[in-house]
Scaffold this motif. Sequence first.
Motif, PDB file in Angstrom:
ATOM      1  N   GLN A 255       0.814  -1.214   0.000  1.00 28.80           N
ATOM      2  CA  GLN A 255       0.000   0.000   0.000  1.00 28.80           C
ATOM      3  C   GLN A 255       0.846   1.263   0.000  1.00 28.80           C
ATOM      4  O   GLN A 255       0.344   2.352  -0.327  1.00 28.80           O
ATOM      5  CB  GLN A 255      -0.945   0.017   1.193  1.00 28.80           C
ATOM      6  CG  GLN A 255      -0.311   0.449   2.504  1.00 28.80           C
ATOM      7  CD  GLN A 255      -1.307   0.531   3.631  1.00 28.80           C
ATOM      8  OE1 GLN A 255      -1.796  -0.484   4.117  1.00 28.80           O
ATOM      9  NE2 GLN A 255      -1.623   1.741   4.049  1.00 28.80           N
ATOM     10  N   TRP A 256       2.154   1.140   0.371  1.00 30.79           N
ATOM     11  CA  TRP A 256       3.017   2.314   0.377  1.00 30.79           C
ATOM     12  C   TRP A 256       3.894   2.403  -0.877  1.00 30.79           C
ATOM     13  O   TRP A 256       4.853   3.157  -0.909  1.00 30.79           O
ATOM     14  CB  TRP A 256       3.874   2.339   1.633  1.00 30.79           C
ATOM     15  CG  TRP A 256       3.095   2.824   2.816  1.00 30.79           C
ATOM     16  CD1 TRP A 256       2.636   2.089   3.868  1.00 30.79           C
ATOM     17  CD2 TRP A 256       2.638   4.161   3.038  1.00 30.79           C
ATOM     18  NE1 TRP A 256       1.923   2.881   4.738  1.00 30.79           N
ATOM     19  CE2 TRP A 256       1.911   4.162   4.250  1.00 30.79           C
ATOM     20  CE3 TRP A 256       2.766   5.359   2.328  1.00 30.79           C
ATOM     21  CZ2 TRP A 256       1.318   5.300   4.764  1.00 30.79           C
ATOM     22  CZ3 TRP A 256       2.184   6.500   2.840  1.00 30.79           C
ATOM     23  CH2 TRP A 256       1.473   6.471   4.046  1.00 30.79           C
ATOM     24  N   VAL A 257       3.520   1.644  -1.910  1.00 29.81           N
ATOM     25  CA  VAL A 257       4.162   1.794  -3.222  1.00 29.81           C
ATOM     26  C   VAL A 257       3.222   2.620  -4.080  1.00 29.81           C
ATOM     27  O   VAL A 257       2.177   2.146  -4.531  1.00 29.81           O
ATOM     28  CB  VAL A 257       4.444   0.426  -3.879  1.00 29.81           C
ATOM     29  CG1 VAL A 257       5.192   0.628  -5.195  1.00 29.81           C
ATOM     30  CG2 VAL A 257       5.246  -0.463  -2.933  1.00 29.81           C
TER      31      VAL A 257
ATOM     32  N   LEU B 244      -2.276  10.866  -1.875  1.00 24.58           N
ATOM     33  CA  LEU B 244      -2.359   9.912  -0.775  1.00 24.58           C
ATOM     34  C   LEU B 244      -3.758  10.008  -0.188  1.00 24.58           C
ATOM     35  O   LEU B 244      -4.147  11.059   0.330  1.00 24.58           O
ATOM     36  CB  LEU B 244      -1.302  10.245   0.283  1.00 24.58           C
ATOM     37  CG  LEU B 244      -1.143   9.260   1.436  1.00 24.58           C
ATOM     38  CD1 LEU B 244      -0.780   7.873   0.921  1.00 24.58           C
ATOM     39  CD2 LEU B 244      -0.081   9.750   2.407  1.00 24.58           C
ATOM     40  N   ASP B 245      -4.517   8.919  -0.332  1.00 21.00           N
ATOM     41  CA  ASP B 245      -5.913   8.915   0.115  1.00 21.00           C
ATOM     42  C   ASP B 245      -6.689  10.108  -0.443  1.00 21.00           C
ATOM     43  O   ASP B 245      -7.486  10.741   0.262  1.00 21.00           O
ATOM     44  CB  ASP B 245      -5.981   8.906   1.648  1.00 21.00           C
ATOM     45  CG  ASP B 245      -5.479   7.599   2.243  1.00 21.00           C
ATOM     46  OD1 ASP B 245      -5.535   6.568   1.544  1.00 21.00           O
ATOM     47  OD2 ASP B 245      -5.016   7.615   3.395  1.00 21.00           O
ATOM     48  N   GLY B 246      -6.428  10.415  -1.692  1.00 19.95           N
ATOM     49  CA  GLY B 246      -7.131  11.498  -2.367  1.00 19.95           C
ATOM     50  C   GLY B 246      -6.569  12.879  -2.133  1.00 19.95           C
ATOM     51  O   GLY B 246      -7.027  13.849  -2.745  1.00 19.95           O
ATOM     52  N   LEU B 247      -5.584  12.998  -1.246  1.00 17.71           N
ATOM     53  CA  LEU B 247      -4.979  14.300  -0.958  1.00 17.71           C
ATOM     54  C   LEU B 247      -3.815  14.549  -1.918  1.00 17.71           C
ATOM     55  O   LEU B 247      -2.847  13.773  -1.931  1.00 17.71           O
ATOM     56  CB  LEU B 247      -4.474  14.334   0.484  1.00 17.71           C
ATOM     57  CG  LEU B 247      -3.754  15.620   0.931  1.00 17.71           C
ATOM     58  CD1 LEU B 247      -4.730  16.788   0.958  1.00 17.71           C
ATOM     59  CD2 LEU B 247      -3.098  15.421   2.289  1.00 17.71           C
ATOM     60  N   PRO B 248      -3.885  15.610  -2.747  1.00 12.81           N
ATOM     61  CA  PRO B 248      -2.774  15.885  -3.664  1.00 12.81           C
ATOM     62  C   PRO B 248      -1.551  16.400  -2.910  1.00 12.81           C
ATOM     63  O   PRO B 248      -1.661  17.284  -2.052  1.00 12.81           O
ATOM     64  CB  PRO B 248      -3.345  16.942  -4.608  1.00 12.81           C
ATOM     65  CG  PRO B 248      -4.440  17.602  -3.837  1.00 12.81           C
ATOM     66  CD  PRO B 248      -5.004  16.557  -2.917  1.00 12.81           C
TER      67      PRO B 248
ATOM     68  N   PRO C  63       2.138  16.828   5.258  1.00 14.92           N
ATOM     69  CA  PRO C  63       1.167  16.944   6.352  1.00 14.92           C
ATOM     70  C   PRO C  63       0.414  15.647   6.598  1.00 14.92           C
ATOM     71  O   PRO C  63      -0.746  15.664   7.016  1.00 14.92           O
ATOM     72  CB  PRO C  63       0.232  18.048   5.840  1.00 14.92           C
ATOM     73  CG  PRO C  63       0.207  17.834   4.361  1.00 14.92           C
ATOM     74  CD  PRO C  63       1.603  17.380   3.985  1.00 14.92           C
ATOM     75  N   VAL C  64       1.061  14.516   6.326  1.00 16.49           N
ATOM     76  CA  VAL C  64       0.443  13.199   6.494  1.00 16.49           C
ATOM     77  C   VAL C  64       1.437  12.281   7.199  1.00 16.49           C
ATOM     78  O   VAL C  64       2.631  12.594   7.284  1.00 16.49           O
ATOM     79  CB  VAL C  64       0.041  12.592   5.130  1.00 16.49           C
ATOM     80  CG1 VAL C  64      -1.041  13.426   4.458  1.00 16.49           C
ATOM     81  CG2 VAL C  64       1.263  12.470   4.222  1.00 16.49           C
ATOM     82  N   ALA C  65       0.961  11.154   7.689  1.00 17.41           N
ATOM     83  CA  ALA C  65       1.817  10.171   8.355  1.00 17.41           C
ATOM     84  C   ALA C  65       2.240   9.103   7.351  1.00 17.41           C
ATOM     85  O   ALA C  65       1.401   8.349   6.853  1.00 17.41           O
ATOM     86  CB  ALA C  65       1.089   9.538   9.529  1.00 17.41           C
ATOM     87  N   VAL C  66       3.522   9.076   7.041  1.00 14.08           N
ATOM     88  CA  VAL C  66       4.066   8.039   6.163  1.00 14.08           C
ATOM     89  C   VAL C  66       4.596   6.923   7.058  1.00 14.08           C
ATOM     90  O   VAL C  66       5.745   6.928   7.498  1.00 14.08           O
ATOM     91  CB  VAL C  66       5.174   8.596   5.253  1.00 14.08           C
ATOM     92  CG1 VAL C  66       5.751   7.488   4.380  1.00 14.08           C
ATOM     93  CG2 VAL C  66       4.628   9.727   4.382  1.00 14.08           C
ATOM     94  N   GLU C  67       3.717   5.967   7.355  1.00 13.13           N
ATOM     95  CA  GLU C  67       4.067   4.880   8.268  1.00 13.13           C
ATOM     96  C   GLU C  67       4.693   3.743   7.478  1.00 13.13           C
ATOM     97  O   GLU C  67       4.150   2.638   7.362  1.00 13.13           O
ATOM     98  CB  GLU C  67       2.827   4.441   9.044  1.00 13.13           C
ATOM     99  CG  GLU C  67       2.301   5.560   9.950  1.00 13.13           C
ATOM    100  CD  GLU C  67       1.039   5.180  10.689  1.00 13.13           C
ATOM    101  OE1 GLU C  67       0.151   4.552  10.066  1.00 13.13           O
ATOM    102  OE2 GLU C  67       0.943   5.513  11.881  1.00 13.13           O
ATOM    103  N   ALA C  68       5.866   4.046   6.935  1.00  4.97           N
ATOM    104  CA  ALA C  68       6.603   3.111   6.098  1.00  4.97           C
ATOM    105  C   ALA C  68       8.069   3.496   6.134  1.00  4.97           C
ATOM    106  O   ALA C  68       8.425   4.645   6.401  1.00  4.97           O
ATOM    107  CB  ALA C  68       6.076   3.149   4.662  1.00  4.97           C
TER     108      ALA C  68
END
Length: 277
Positions: free
Chosen positions: A139-141, A178-182, A257-262
Motif C-alpha cells: 500500500q506504500w508503493v 495519498l488517500d485522495g490528498l494531492p 502533512p500526512v503520516a508516512v508509516e513506512a
Amino acid sequence: MTTVTPTDSDTFTRDWADWHRRREEALSDPHGFLAVTGLHWLTPQPQRFPDAPGQWHTDENVVVVTLGDGEAITVAGRRVTGRHTFGPIAERGGGVVGVDGGVVEIARRGGRDILRPRRPDHPLRVAHRGTPAYPPTPQWVLTGRYVPFDVPRPTTVGAAVEGLEHVYDAPGRIEFALDGLPLSLTAFDGIAPGSLSVLFTDTTAGVTTYPAVRSLAVAAPDEHGLVTLDFNRATNLPCAYTDFATCPLPPAENRLPVAVEAGEKLPYERQSPSAQS
C-alpha cells in the motif's frame, strides 16, 4: 491511495528484506558513518585532534597536514611522513587516508574543509543492533508524476549541523496523491543518471521516525513521466545515527502533512531506554 501492487507478496517482502540487509551491511561498514569518532572543522591555524595524527589546517583551498616524529598516514597506498598537501577538494567531495587503527576522511562541506576520523572499534558501530523499520506493505508503493522545471532551480536547504547550508539544483518536482490528498515533493538528482532523490519529513517525524529528515531514492521517470515512490524504502541519513554528520535537511515544501508509516524508523541509538523496552 494509488498503489502499485506486486503480483507476488512473498517476492515483495523478500526483495525488501534483501534491500534492508544490504542497507545494514553498508551502514555497519568498518569505516562507515557508525565508525566516525569526530567532526573537526579546519581553519588556517594548525590544530591537533585527539583521534588523528598530525597537525591540520587549510591554506588557500588546500588541506595541509604536518606529521610529527613517529607519525605517518597512508595516501593511495603510500606511507607519508612530514608535511603533505591535499586538494583542492570540491564541495561535497573528499577522500580517506589510512591511519593506525582506521582511516581519516578529508572532505569539504558548506565551503569549509573538515576532518572525520573513523575507527572500526568505535562504540557506536560496535553496539549497533540494526535499524527498526515498519513492516513492508504494497500500500506504500505509490505512483507519481515527475514535472520537470524549465531550468533546474538552485535550492538552499539547512543541515544537521547548525549554521551550515547546502545548495542543490532541483530539476523538478514529483506530484502524487495519498488517500485522495494531492501532494508534491521537490526532487534532487539521484546517484544513477536520470534518477531522483527526495528529502522529506512527515507527521511521524519525532514520534516513530527521525525528526529532521528521511530520504527516498526514485528511479528515472518513464517515457510518460511516471515514477514509483516506494516509501517502504524511505531511509535514514547518517545524521539519524551520529552527531558527526552534515546531512542536508528537506526544503520547506517537502514537509508532508500526512503520516508516512513506512520505511526506516527512529534508530535505537536515538531512542530513550524506555522506548526500547
